[in-house]
Write a protein that holds these residues in place. Structure first.
Motif, PDB file in Angstrom:
ATOM      1  N   TYR A  36       0.838  -1.191   0.000  1.00  0.00           N
ATOM      2  CA  TYR A  36       0.000   0.000   0.000  1.00  0.00           C
ATOM      3  C   TYR A  36       0.876   1.244   0.000  1.00  0.00           C
ATOM      4  CZ  TYR A  36      -4.112  -2.826   1.225  1.00  0.00           C
ATOM      5  OH  TYR A  36      -5.128  -3.738   1.219  1.00  0.00           O
ATOM      6  N   GLN A  38       0.872   5.248   1.324  1.00  0.00           N
ATOM      7  CA  GLN A  38       0.186   6.165   2.229  1.00  0.00           C
ATOM      8  C   GLN A  38       0.844   7.543   2.171  1.00  0.00           C
ATOM      9  OE1 GLN A  38       0.123   5.141   6.438  1.00  0.00           O
ATOM     10  NE2 GLN A  38      -1.768   6.298   6.758  1.00  0.00           N
ATOM     11  N   GLY A  41      -1.196  12.085   6.385  1.00  0.00           N
ATOM     12  CA  GLY A  41      -2.545  12.452   6.781  1.00  0.00           C
ATOM     13  C   GLY A  41      -3.657  11.805   5.993  1.00  0.00           C
ATOM     14  N   ARG A  42      -3.333  10.764   5.213  1.00  0.00           N
ATOM     15  CA  ARG A  42      -4.330  10.089   4.390  1.00  0.00           C
ATOM     16  C   ARG A  42      -4.348   8.598   4.698  1.00  0.00           C
ATOM     17  NH1 ARG A  42      -5.675  13.307   0.057  1.00  0.00           N
ATOM     18  NH2 ARG A  42      -7.501  11.973  -0.009  1.00  0.00           N
ATOM     19  N   GLY A  43      -5.406   7.938   4.252  1.00  0.00           N
ATOM     20  CA  GLY A  43      -5.467   6.495   4.409  1.00  0.00           C
ATOM     21  C   GLY A  43      -4.628   5.794   3.363  1.00  0.00           C
ATOM     22  N   PRO A  44      -4.165   4.576   3.641  1.00  0.00           N
ATOM     23  CA  PRO A  44      -3.385   3.818   2.663  1.00  0.00           C
ATOM     24  C   PRO A  44      -4.205   3.498   1.418  1.00  0.00           C
ATOM     25  CG  PRO A  44      -3.155   2.886   4.867  1.00  0.00           C
ATOM     26  CD  PRO A  44      -4.268   3.874   4.922  1.00  0.00           C
ATOM     27  N   PHE A  46      -4.251   0.805  -1.881  1.00  0.00           N
ATOM     28  CA  PHE A  46      -3.753  -0.469  -2.384  1.00  0.00           C
ATOM     29  C   PHE A  46      -2.973  -0.290  -3.682  1.00  0.00           C
ATOM     30  CE2 PHE A  46      -3.657  -4.936  -3.219  1.00  0.00           C
ATOM     31  CZ  PHE A  46      -3.866  -5.070  -4.576  1.00  0.00           C
ATOM     32  N   LEU A  89       3.676   0.705   2.686  1.00  0.00           N
ATOM     33  CA  LEU A  89       3.397  -0.295   3.712  1.00  0.00           C
ATOM     34  C   LEU A  89       3.254  -1.667   3.078  1.00  0.00           C
ATOM     35  CD1 LEU A  89       0.469   1.609   5.497  1.00  0.00           C
ATOM     36  CD2 LEU A  89       2.871   1.680   6.125  1.00  0.00           C
TER      37      LEU A  89
ATOM     38  N   PHE B  88      -4.028   7.993  14.897  1.00  0.00           N
ATOM     39  CA  PHE B  88      -4.697   8.187  13.608  1.00  0.00           C
ATOM     40  C   PHE B  88      -5.602   6.979  13.387  1.00  0.00           C
ATOM     41  CE2 PHE B  88      -5.425  10.268   9.823  1.00  0.00           C
ATOM     42  CZ  PHE B  88      -5.055   9.580   8.676  1.00  0.00           C
ATOM     43  N   LEU B  90      -8.350   4.816  11.317  1.00  0.00           N
ATOM     44  CA  LEU B  90      -8.735   4.571   9.933  1.00  0.00           C
ATOM     45  C   LEU B  90      -9.845   3.537   9.860  1.00  0.00           C
ATOM     46  CD1 LEU B  90      -5.119   4.417   8.585  1.00  0.00           C
ATOM     47  CD2 LEU B  90      -6.855   5.940   7.640  1.00  0.00           C
ATOM     48  N   LYS B 102      -8.500  -6.674  -1.446  1.00  0.00           N
ATOM     49  CA  LYS B 102      -7.785  -5.536  -0.905  1.00  0.00           C
ATOM     50  C   LYS B 102      -8.716  -4.747   0.007  1.00  0.00           C
ATOM     51  CE  LYS B 102      -8.922  -3.226  -5.227  1.00  0.00           C
ATOM     52  NZ  LYS B 102      -8.375  -2.697  -6.494  1.00  0.00           N
ATOM     53  N   LEU B 103      -8.093  -3.913   0.837  1.00  0.00           N
ATOM     54  CA  LEU B 103      -8.843  -3.031   1.716  1.00  0.00           C
ATOM     55  C   LEU B 103      -8.918  -1.641   1.095  1.00  0.00           C
ATOM     56  CD1 LEU B 103      -7.617  -3.806   5.343  1.00  0.00           C
ATOM     57  CD2 LEU B 103      -9.570  -4.733   4.117  1.00  0.00           C
ATOM     58  N   PHE B 105      -9.498   2.173   2.293  1.00  0.00           N
ATOM     59  CA  PHE B 105      -9.439   2.954   3.515  1.00  0.00           C
ATOM     60  C   PHE B 105     -10.117   4.307   3.354  1.00  0.00           C
ATOM     61  CE2 PHE B 105      -6.672   0.669   6.431  1.00  0.00           C
ATOM     62  CZ  PHE B 105      -6.048  -0.243   5.608  1.00  0.00           C
ATOM     63  N   GLY B 106     -10.652   4.790   4.479  1.00  0.00           N
ATOM     64  CA  GLY B 106     -11.125   6.159   4.546  1.00  0.00           C
ATOM     65  C   GLY B 106      -9.945   7.101   4.713  1.00  0.00           C
ATOM     66  N   SER B 107     -10.245   8.378   4.815  1.00  0.00           N
ATOM     67  CA  SER B 107      -9.176   9.380   4.891  1.00  0.00           C
ATOM     68  C   SER B 107      -8.634   9.562   6.304  1.00  0.00           C
ATOM     69  CB  SER B 107      -9.672  10.721   4.361  1.00  0.00           C
ATOM     70  OG  SER B 107     -10.859  11.091   5.027  1.00  0.00           O
ATOM     71  N   GLY B 108      -9.255   8.916   7.294  1.00  0.00           N
ATOM     72  CA  GLY B 108      -8.695   8.909   8.634  1.00  0.00           C
ATOM     73  C   GLY B 108      -9.146  10.047   9.532  1.00  0.00           C
ATOM     74  N   GLN B 110      -7.515  12.105  12.853  1.00  0.00           N
ATOM     75  CA  GLN B 110      -6.393  12.323  13.763  1.00  0.00           C
ATOM     76  C   GLN B 110      -6.953  12.736  15.112  1.00  0.00           C
ATOM     77  OE1 GLN B 110      -2.925  11.894  13.057  1.00  0.00           O
ATOM     78  NE2 GLN B 110      -2.980  11.950  15.289  1.00  0.00           N
TER      79      GLN B 110
END
Lengths: 114, 114
Positions: A36, A38, A41-44, A46, A89, B88, B90, B102-103, B105-108, B110
């Protein structure tokens, strides 16, 4: 316990060169391995998945290898660009109890300089 | 197309206060849903996962809980935050239809607990 190790130090390379990132694991025999990207400040996001019976997988400028004997995966970015700068990652994939569980490494930060 | 929404993006909370983070997925049905936490310089730690409404599994005993009141809604909560809950957070989803998925992800979020 299962352990995934990625280089904790940042990798600095010159634009146009090939970046190689390492992912080592112990006490584990994954059937799949995923990579992945990343950004801060963002999500990973794929990138690639490789199965245990695949030695190599390619996608555009990306290449992943998977050596189950060495318990290691290498992630290559050829002709690297400053836009490739991010944290990468690796994650080991298991499927049990009806869900897809990923165990992530801490990631390696890549900085590509013009 | 599928999208995942996670909010808020940042949150500063005092120790002992409650917490509620929300995540929703659009464009898919019966997804597997996940909450991860990422500490600085550490890998992603799986906190909770859900394979269906009202079905929650916890990976790590802690000060947090999760709920899935609707098919595409996943909520992370705490009654009293601790300093160690900072990180953080997620949310992620997968199709739950195979071992090589695969996963997404959202933007997370903090979270800083002071």
């Amino acid at each position: 316990s299962q352990k995934i190790e990625q280089n904790s130090e940042a990798l600095n390379i010159q634009e146009g060169k090939t970046a190689t990132l390492t992912c080592n694991y112990t006490n584990y025999s994954p059937a799949y391995l995923q990579w992945y990207r990343q950004d801060p400040g963002r999500g990973p996001v794929f990138l690639l998945l490789i199965r245990e019976n695949e030695k190599e997988k390619r996608k555009e400028r990306l290449k992943v290898t998977f050596d189950t004997t060495l318990k290691q995966s290498l992630f290559h970015i050829t002709a690297s660009q400053p836009a490739d700068s991010a944290t990468y990652l690796c994650a080991l994939d298991t499927f049990s109890g009806g869900y897809n569980k990923l165990i992530f490494g801490a990631g390696t930060r890549l900085a590509v300089h013009p | 197309s599928q999208t995942i929404h996670q909010w808020p993006a940042t949150l500063v909370q005092p120790v002992g206060s409650p917490l509620s983070l929300e995540c929703t997925v659009e464009g898919t049905s019966n997804p597997n849903l996940y909450w991860y936490r990422q500490a600085a310089g550490r890998g992603l730690q799986l906190l909770f996962y859900s394979v269906g409404i009202g079905q929650i599994s916890s990976e790590v005993p802690q000060n947090l809980s999760a709920s899935r009141p609707q098919d595409r809604q996943f909520i992370l909560s705490s009654k009293k935050l601790l300093l160690s809950d900072s990180g953080f957070y997620l949310c992620a989803w997968s199709t739950g239809q195979g071992a090589n998925e695969k996963l997404f992800f959202g933007s997370g979020t903090q979270l800083s607990v002071l």
